[in-house]
Motif scaffolding. Structure first.
Motif, PDB file in Angstrom:
ATOM      1  N   ARG A 133      51.999  -1.277 -33.186  1.00 41.01           N
ATOM      2  CA  ARG A 133      52.203  -2.415 -32.448  1.00 41.01           C
ATOM      3  C   ARG A 133      53.154  -2.322 -31.320  1.00 41.01           C
ATOM      4  O   ARG A 133      53.485  -3.331 -30.524  1.00 41.01           O
ATOM      5  CB  ARG A 133      52.603  -3.580 -33.316  1.00 41.01           C
ATOM      6  CG  ARG A 133      51.531  -4.088 -34.265  1.00 41.01           C
ATOM      7  CD  ARG A 133      51.943  -5.603 -34.778  1.00 41.01           C
ATOM      8  NE  ARG A 133      53.289  -5.633 -35.465  1.00 41.01           N
ATOM      9  CZ  ARG A 133      53.220  -5.366 -36.746  1.00 41.01           C
ATOM     10  NH1 ARG A 133      52.177  -4.937 -37.498  1.00 41.01           N
ATOM     11  NH2 ARG A 133      54.426  -5.507 -37.454  1.00 41.01           N
ATOM     12  N   LYS A 205      47.622  -9.225 -38.707  1.00 46.16           N
ATOM     13  CA  LYS A 205      47.935 -10.667 -37.971  1.00 46.16           C
ATOM     14  C   LYS A 205      49.096 -10.670 -37.107  1.00 46.16           C
ATOM     15  O   LYS A 205      48.930 -11.321 -35.972  1.00 46.16           O
ATOM     16  CB  LYS A 205      48.449 -11.835 -39.009  1.00 46.16           C
ATOM     17  CG  LYS A 205      48.355 -13.440 -38.506  1.00 46.16           C
ATOM     18  CD  LYS A 205      48.879 -14.076 -39.553  1.00 46.16           C
ATOM     19  CE  LYS A 205      48.920 -15.673 -39.003  1.00 46.16           C
ATOM     20  NZ  LYS A 205      49.918 -15.605 -37.773  1.00 46.16           N
ATOM     21  N   ALA A 206      50.052  -9.968 -37.182  1.00 46.15           N
ATOM     22  CA  ALA A 206      51.087  -9.732 -36.214  1.00 46.15           C
ATOM     23  C   ALA A 206      50.649  -9.151 -34.880  1.00 46.15           C
ATOM     24  O   ALA A 206      51.280  -9.414 -33.777  1.00 46.15           O
ATOM     25  CB  ALA A 206      52.324  -8.908 -36.666  1.00 46.15           C
ATOM     26  N   SER A 208      47.383  -9.445 -33.957  1.00 52.11           N
ATOM     27  CA  SER A 208      46.505 -10.330 -33.236  1.00 52.11           C
ATOM     28  C   SER A 208      47.332 -11.395 -32.670  1.00 52.11           C
ATOM     29  O   SER A 208      46.957 -12.083 -31.554  1.00 52.11           O
ATOM     30  CB  SER A 208      45.722 -11.147 -34.398  1.00 52.11           C
ATOM     31  OG  SER A 208      44.603 -10.145 -34.993  1.00 52.11           O
ATOM     32  N   ASP A 209      48.561 -11.931 -33.289  1.00 50.89           N
ATOM     33  CA  ASP A 209      49.592 -12.827 -32.630  1.00 50.89           C
ATOM     34  C   ASP A 209      50.004 -12.250 -31.203  1.00 50.89           C
ATOM     35  O   ASP A 209      50.053 -13.005 -30.391  1.00 50.89           O
ATOM     36  CB  ASP A 209      50.482 -13.362 -33.672  1.00 50.89           C
ATOM     37  CG  ASP A 209      49.987 -13.963 -34.648  1.00 50.89           C
ATOM     38  OD1 ASP A 209      48.880 -14.536 -34.468  1.00 50.89           O
ATOM     39  OD2 ASP A 209      50.870 -14.123 -35.723  1.00 50.89           O
ATOM     40  N   GLY A 212      47.414 -12.305 -28.682  1.00 47.12           N
ATOM     41  CA  GLY A 212      46.957 -13.548 -28.236  1.00 47.12           C
ATOM     42  C   GLY A 212      48.040 -13.944 -27.086  1.00 47.12           C
ATOM     43  O   GLY A 212      47.645 -14.513 -26.364  1.00 47.12           O
ATOM     44  N   GLU A 213      49.246 -13.929 -27.515  1.00 45.31           N
ATOM     45  CA  GLU A 213      50.263 -14.224 -26.741  1.00 45.31           C
ATOM     46  C   GLU A 213      50.260 -13.349 -25.397  1.00 45.31           C
ATOM     47  O   GLU A 213      50.459 -14.149 -24.380  1.00 45.31           O
ATOM     48  CB  GLU A 213      51.814 -14.089 -27.368  1.00 45.31           C
ATOM     49  CG  GLU A 213      52.813 -14.357 -26.351  1.00 45.31           C
ATOM     50  CD  GLU A 213      54.320 -14.101 -26.816  1.00 45.31           C
ATOM     51  OE1 GLU A 213      55.276 -14.498 -26.429  1.00 45.31           O
ATOM     52  OE2 GLU A 213      54.466 -13.362 -28.177  1.00 45.31           O
TER      53      GLU A 213
END
Length: 307
Positions: A133, A205-206, A208-209, A212-213
């Motif tokens: 990430r 999820k991290a 995806s977050d 998204g941000e």
């Protein structure tokens, strides 16, 4: 991540970039309604029926064999990273419910103390450990010094690791100063790395977050994300414009950590006797006198100056 949408858009964008001439096909007619190959042309090149290819491009890779995936990768002239992404998408689509549940419950890899000790023992070269990430989970003193603009960026998320994509897209002026003329290339590579990881771990999820941000706050990120480019980040040369020592042209090697899947050690070196080698010596002096480490916790240069 919506695997069906991801698959559909990835295949459509790869097909759009291949012209008939590039594929070795005759281009009949002066006007074509599509910028690249037609679906039937891809199907012919891959040795499958048109209906079967349309099914795949609509996002359905369920039950597709490795042989067909290989043929499709060849037809679309995918590079190594793109081929890996295609197989990752197929693997995710065909995963069992139990496998998907395990992926959703799995804990993200953390930096082990032994790995931090390895970092600290590397005193002559900047080194950092990051996850897929683009979170920097650990660094030696010289690595912390090299990436000082990222560590000290006001866009660094509180109580979270430094994330190079956040720096790149949410602090664009600082990124432009840090990377100079290579800023656009760095931006593209950052998005391509995140896109490859999204295919490999669609239930992160991290990630995806983060996507998204960045999509909400950065037009540049949103445009690059829509291109569906993917990239591996293994070796190369980067030029840093450090605020304390100026330009540093450094070669880097990315070393995977087999005991910690998803983590990699990035090490930067300069050619012997080069101006950048001298610059690293100056950076080391600056780090030793400005950055104070206490019990393994780094402090910003500003905080160190107030101590």
């Amino acid at each position: 991540m919506d695997l069906k949408t991801e698959t559909r858009e990835f295949l459509a964008t790869r097909r759009a970039r291949i012209t008939p001439q590039r594929a070795g096909l005759p281009a009949y007619g002066a006007h074509r309604r599509v910028p690249g190959l037609r679906r039937e042309e891809v199907a012919m090149l891959a040795g499958v029926s048109v209906d079967y290819y349309i099914r795949m491009e609509r996002g359905n890779l369920r039950g597709v064999s490795n042989e067909i995936l290989e043929a499709l990768a060849e037809a679309l002239q995918l590079d190594e990273a793109e081929r890996g992404h295609l197989f990752d998408l197929a693997r995710a689509v065909n995963a069992t419910s139990a496998a998907r549940s395990r992926a959703q419950r799995s804990r993200p890899p953390m930096l082990r103390p032994a790995v931090q000790r390895i970092l600290d023992a590397m005193v002559g070269a900047p080194a950092v450990v990051r996850n897929a990430r683009l979170d920097i989970l650990g660094a030696n003193l010289l690595g912390r010094a090299l990436y000082a603009p990222m560590f000290d960026s006001p866009e660094r998320a509180p109580n979270q690791p430094v994330n190079t994509a956040r720096f790149q897209f949410l602090d664009p002026q600082a990124a432009l100063t840090f990377w100079g003329g290579k800023t656009s290339r760095i931006s593209h590579d950052a998005v391509a790395i995140l896109r490859a990881e999204a295919g490999k771990n669609p239930y992160d999820k991290a990630l995806s977050d983060l996507v998204g941000e960045l999509s909400t706050r950065s037009d540049e990120f949103r445009q690059l994300w829509a291109r569906h480019d993917v990239r591996y980040h293994r070796s190369g040369t980067k030029t840093f414009h450090h605020p304390e020592v100026g330009a540093l042209e450094l070669d880097f090697e990315a070393l995977v950590l087999p005991a910690d899947p998803g983590l990699q050690l990035n090490v930067y070196t300069a050619g012997p006797g080069s101006p950048s080698a001298d610059g690293l010596k100056v950076l080391a002096t600056w780090a030793a006198t400005t950055l104070i480490e206490t019990s393994g916790h780094e402090r910003s240069p500003a905080a160190a100056g107030k101590a």
